[in-house]
Scaffold this motif. Structure first.
Motif, PDB file in Angstrom:
ATOM      1  N   LEU A  30      23.154  -5.232   3.436  1.00 52.47           N
ATOM      2  CA  LEU A  30      21.854  -4.587   3.276  1.00 52.47           C
ATOM      3  C   LEU A  30      20.719  -5.334   3.975  1.00 52.47           C
ATOM      4  CD1 LEU A  30      22.018  -3.302  -0.417  1.00 52.47           C
ATOM      5  CD2 LEU A  30      22.249  -1.986   1.703  1.00 52.47           C
ATOM      6  N   ASN A  31      20.980  -6.546   4.436  1.00 51.06           N
ATOM      7  CA  ASN A  31      19.986  -7.289   5.222  1.00 51.06           C
ATOM      8  C   ASN A  31      20.240  -7.192   6.721  1.00 51.06           C
ATOM      9  OD1 ASN A  31      17.879  -8.989   3.650  1.00 51.06           O
ATOM     10  ND2 ASN A  31      19.746  -9.200   2.430  1.00 51.06           N
ATOM     11  N   SER A  32      21.268  -6.441   7.118  1.00 52.70           N
ATOM     12  CA  SER A  32      21.618  -6.320   8.533  1.00 52.70           C
ATOM     13  C   SER A  32      20.679  -5.348   9.246  1.00 52.70           C
ATOM     14  CB  SER A  32      23.058  -5.828   8.673  1.00 52.70           C
ATOM     15  OG  SER A  32      23.157  -4.466   8.238  1.00 52.70           O
ATOM     16  N   SER A  33      20.684  -5.399  10.570  1.00 48.94           N
ATOM     17  CA  SER A  33      19.856  -4.484  11.359  1.00 48.94           C
ATOM     18  C   SER A  33      20.312  -3.037  11.178  1.00 48.94           C
ATOM     19  CB  SER A  33      19.919  -4.873  12.847  1.00 48.94           C
ATOM     20  OG  SER A  33      21.261  -4.882  13.313  1.00 48.94           O
ATOM     21  N   HIS A  34      21.601  -2.837  10.922  1.00 47.15           N
ATOM     22  CA  HIS A  34      22.123  -1.485  10.678  1.00 47.15           C
ATOM     23  C   HIS A  34      21.463  -0.892   9.425  1.00 47.15           C
ATOM     24  CE1 HIS A  34      24.893   1.868  10.355  1.00 47.15           C
ATOM     25  NE2 HIS A  34      25.277   1.473   9.143  1.00 47.15           N
ATOM     26  N   ALA A  35      21.359  -1.692   8.371  1.00 48.33           N
ATOM     27  CA  ALA A  35      20.721  -1.220   7.138  1.00 48.33           C
ATOM     28  C   ALA A  35      19.224  -1.020   7.350  1.00 48.33           C
ATOM     29  CB  ALA A  35      20.962  -2.214   6.008  1.00 48.33           C
ATOM     30  N   ARG A  36      18.581  -1.913   8.110  1.00 49.05           N
ATOM     31  CA  ARG A  36      17.156  -1.771   8.367  1.00 49.05           C
ATOM     32  C   ARG A  36      16.881  -0.470   9.129  1.00 49.05           C
ATOM     33  NH1 ARG A  36      14.309  -2.988   5.306  1.00 49.05           N
ATOM     34  NH2 ARG A  36      12.549  -2.892   6.747  1.00 49.05           N
ATOM     35  N   ASP A  37      17.716  -0.153  10.090  1.00 46.73           N
ATOM     36  CA  ASP A  37      17.555   1.105  10.842  1.00 46.73           C
ATOM     37  C   ASP A  37      17.704   2.312   9.926  1.00 46.73           C
ATOM     38  OD1 ASP A  37      17.181  -0.357  13.151  1.00 46.73           O
ATOM     39  OD2 ASP A  37      19.239  -0.106  13.871  1.00 46.73           O
ATOM     40  N   TYR A  38      18.650   2.244   8.994  1.00 49.37           N
ATOM     41  CA  TYR A  38      18.853   3.333   8.057  1.00 49.37           C
ATOM     42  C   TYR A  38      17.621   3.506   7.165  1.00 49.37           C
ATOM     43  CZ  TYR A  38      20.695   5.992   4.092  1.00 49.37           C
ATOM     44  OH  TYR A  38      20.875   6.940   3.114  1.00 49.37           O
ATOM     45  N   CYS A  39      17.086   2.404   6.660  1.00 45.33           N
ATOM     46  CA  CYS A  39      15.907   2.473   5.799  1.00 45.33           C
ATOM     47  C   CYS A  39      14.723   3.100   6.534  1.00 45.33           C
ATOM     48  CB  CYS A  39      15.539   1.078   5.290  1.00 45.33           C
ATOM     49  SG  CYS A  39      16.705   0.402   4.093  1.00 45.33           S
ATOM     50  N   TYR A  87      23.904   5.527   1.849  1.00 44.68           N
ATOM     51  CA  TYR A  87      24.013   4.594   2.983  1.00 44.68           C
ATOM     52  C   TYR A  87      25.480   4.449   3.390  1.00 44.68           C
ATOM     53  CZ  TYR A  87      24.008   0.139   5.509  1.00 44.68           C
ATOM     54  OH  TYR A  87      24.187  -0.843   6.441  1.00 44.68           O
ATOM     55  N   GLU A  88      25.765   4.642   4.685  1.00 51.33           N
ATOM     56  CA  GLU A  88      27.122   4.560   5.218  1.00 51.33           C
ATOM     57  C   GLU A  88      27.286   3.310   6.072  1.00 51.33           C
ATOM     58  OE1 GLU A  88      28.453   8.150   7.117  1.00 51.33           O
ATOM     59  OE2 GLU A  88      27.295   9.440   5.765  1.00 51.33           O
ATOM     60  N   PHE A  89      28.447   2.683   5.954  1.00 51.69           N
ATOM     61  CA  PHE A  89      28.724   1.472   6.739  1.00 51.69           C
ATOM     62  C   PHE A  89      30.228   1.232   6.811  1.00 51.69           C
ATOM     63  CE2 PHE A  89      28.321   0.345   2.316  1.00 51.69           C
ATOM     64  CZ  PHE A  89      29.242  -0.669   2.079  1.00 51.69           C
ATOM     65  N   GLU A  90      30.611   0.265   7.663  1.00 53.73           N
ATOM     66  CA  GLU A  90      32.017  -0.092   7.824  1.00 53.73           C
ATOM     67  C   GLU A  90      32.338  -1.228   6.863  1.00 53.73           C
ATOM     68  OE1 GLU A  90      33.987   1.659   9.803  1.00 53.73           O
ATOM     69  OE2 GLU A  90      32.261   2.885  10.404  1.00 53.73           O
TER      70      GLU A  90
END
Length: 540
Positions: free
Chosen positions: A341-350, A371-374
């Motif tokens: 949740l601190n990754s750039s992928h999560a930031r982009d989703y937010c 929220y979707e992730f690998e």
């Protein structure tokens, strides 16, 4: 004011100024009137990066021609901030108008805004010297005694400020002091600029670590060597649990246990400063946190909404209503969830799913669940956690060293200025040193390389050029060596510098030159590196 050298004096600031006038903000640049002309106006905003930019960001304005003529800045003028400041920054900063400052938009006059006072030094004082003293006075903190106004907008009581006593060296000494400060403080400012780059470098490093961790790159070789399967594409609601909102009850400044709020979530960890509290037993029972609970900030400014930290049981606490509590499961380790949740992928989703209000954005629990992730296997999650923890701990150590170094460097300017205006920037040559030094005077030339005793008139300015490198002489004459002999455990360069404030090696470059010489002569050894570096006298 401390005792000054015999040939120095003390004069009130107002008696050192030939011209003082407030600034003029004038009209907008497109204002049309034949009685007005274009100028570039220097504001308090320009003061922050003055040493580097020299007012290049000054603003184009229109002021009356008569005003521009009176207020046009000249070489050597000093600008004094008389309005602005705040709780963390007193008013009263100064800058010097030099050739570089006048080069910007040189076809137009330069003036200052009416929040700044133009102070033109008289011919009796070197303008650089005076500006350095005013900087020293500001850095000392005494300037707060000359300001008024509210907590957020402060005004300098200039009439009272003009009564401060300025230590005055002879004019030839003023130039010498100003030249030395130009040289030494340039080095300090260079160090400050380099240090200021470190937070950005650390931020990028941490982001890169989290990106590699959540994309699979960080543990690619480990995964292949352990024969583990590829990652699974999931939604958070399918692998996490909880998704609970926190307490909406008003907290208190004192109480039984803290209530964690969005301000306590910092960089994936919890900041236990600036806490509020509760003693409500029902609230504590309902919202009490357990180790491993992940806190997601659901309401904040657009750039901060979605920041996340993990609670590791540091102390009893509950959480406030602007946070969502998420827990791990047997498929999702809570520490890995915090990383994800601190990754750039999560930031982009937010950024993509937030709902924007007037001044804040919101992400509700339903959107967080979506929220979707690998997701790697639990074994690989544990390995990722291990590697990320090691890498981020290294970054935390660098950050700690950076803060300590920045604190020392920030204090160094004030220390150097204080030394300069106590008359100790250039230490006098003692009788014992006369036979061990070569001196140069204003009206003499060096004759031979052999050191020679030279009579010194009381009013002559002398400068040490070189000392004999005889080891026994150094042991007697070197204050640095004597200090290290007394401190068998060694001393840092900062400790040596502080201890030398009233002795021979007051300037930074002199101190390090002396240390280098003593190391080359095997009289001193260097132990450790960086922040932990110390110097010790040898036992020979």
């Amino acid at each position: 004011m401390s005792q000054l050298p015999k040939n120095w004096s003390s004069i009130q600031l107002k008696n050192l100024l030939s011209f003082v006038l407030g600034g003029d903000w004038g009209k907008d640049a497109d204002y049309q009137d034949d009685d007005f002309e274009t100028v570039f106006c220097i504001r308090g905003t320009e003061f922050k990066n003055w040493s580097k930019e020299k007012g290049i960001t000054s603003v184009e304005r229109k002021v009356k021609k008569a005003s521009a003529q009176k207020r046009a800045l000249k070489l050597g003028d000093i600008l004094v901030e008389i309005s602005g400041g705040g709780p963390e920054q007193p008013v009263g900063r100064t800058v010097l108008i030099d050739e570089d400052a006048l080069k910007h938009n040189s076809n137009y006059p330069k003036v200052c805004t009416n929040f700044i006072r133009l102070a033109r030094p008289s011919d009796s004082i070197d303008s650089r010297y005076l500006n350095y003293y005013l900087r020293s006075f500001y850095a000392s903190g005494e300037v707060v005694n000359y300001q008024g106004g509210s907590n957020n907008l402060r005004n300098l009581k200039f009439k009272e400020y003009e009564t401060i006593e300025v230590p005055i060296a002879p004019q030839s000494e003023q130039k010498r002091i100003a030249d030395k400060l130009d040289s030494v403080l340039t080095k300090v400012e260079t160090a400050q600029v380099r240090l200021d780059k470190i937070p950005t470098i650390l931020k990028r490093f941490r982001q890169s670590v989290l990106a590699a961790a959540t994309s699979g790159e960080l543990t690619k070789n480990w995964r292949e060597s352990n024969g583990l399967e590829d990652w699974e594409h999931v939604k958070l609601k399918d692998v996490g649990k909880g998704f609970n909102y926190g307490s909406s009850t008003k907290s208190q400044s004192e109480g039984k246990i803290p209530v964690l709020r969005m301000g306590n979530l910092q960089g994936g960890k919890l900041d236990w400063e600036k806490l509020v509290f509760t003693s409500d037993e029902a609230e504590i029972e309902k919202y009490k946190l357990q180790p491993g609970d992940v806190l997601f900030n659901r309401t904040n400014s657009p750039e901060l909404v979605g920041k996340t930290s993990i609670y590791r049981g540091e102390r009893e606490a509950i959480f406030a209503g602007y946070l969502i509590k998420v827990q791990g499961t047997d498929k999702l380790d809570a520490e890995y969830l915090n990383i994800q949740l601190n990754s750039s992928h999560a930031r982009d989703y937010c950024w993509a799913v937030k709902t924007d209000g007037v001044s804040q954005s919101n992400i509700n629990a339903k959107k967080l669940q979506a929220y979707e992730f690998e997701l790697p296997s639990i074994e690989e999650q544990i390995e990722i956690i291990r590697v990320v923890t090691e890498l981020l701990s290294s970054a935390d150590l660098v950050e700690k060293q950076y803060k300590a170094a920045k604190l020392r460097v920030d204090k160094m300017t004030h220390s150097i200025l204080a030394i300069a205006f106590s008359g100790k920037l250039f230490s006098p040559i003692s009788e014992e040193d006369r036979v061990a030094v070569t001196v140069k005077t204003q009206n003499s030339e060096p004759q031979h390389n052999q050191p020679k005793a030279i009579d010194k008139e009381p009013d002559q300015q002398t400068e040490v050029v070189s000392k004999t490198v005889n080891k026994s002489s150094n042991e007697q004459a070197s204050e640095v060596f004597q200090l290290l002999k007394k401190n068998s455990k060694g001393m840092s360069a900062q400790a040596l510098f502080d201890a030398q404030s009233e002795n021979t090696f007051n300037a930074i470059d002199d101190l390090f030159s002396e240390l280098k010489k003593l190391i080359e002569q095997e009289m001193v050894i260097q132990a450790g590196e960086g922040e932990n570096c110390t110097f010790k006298a040898t036992k020979k």
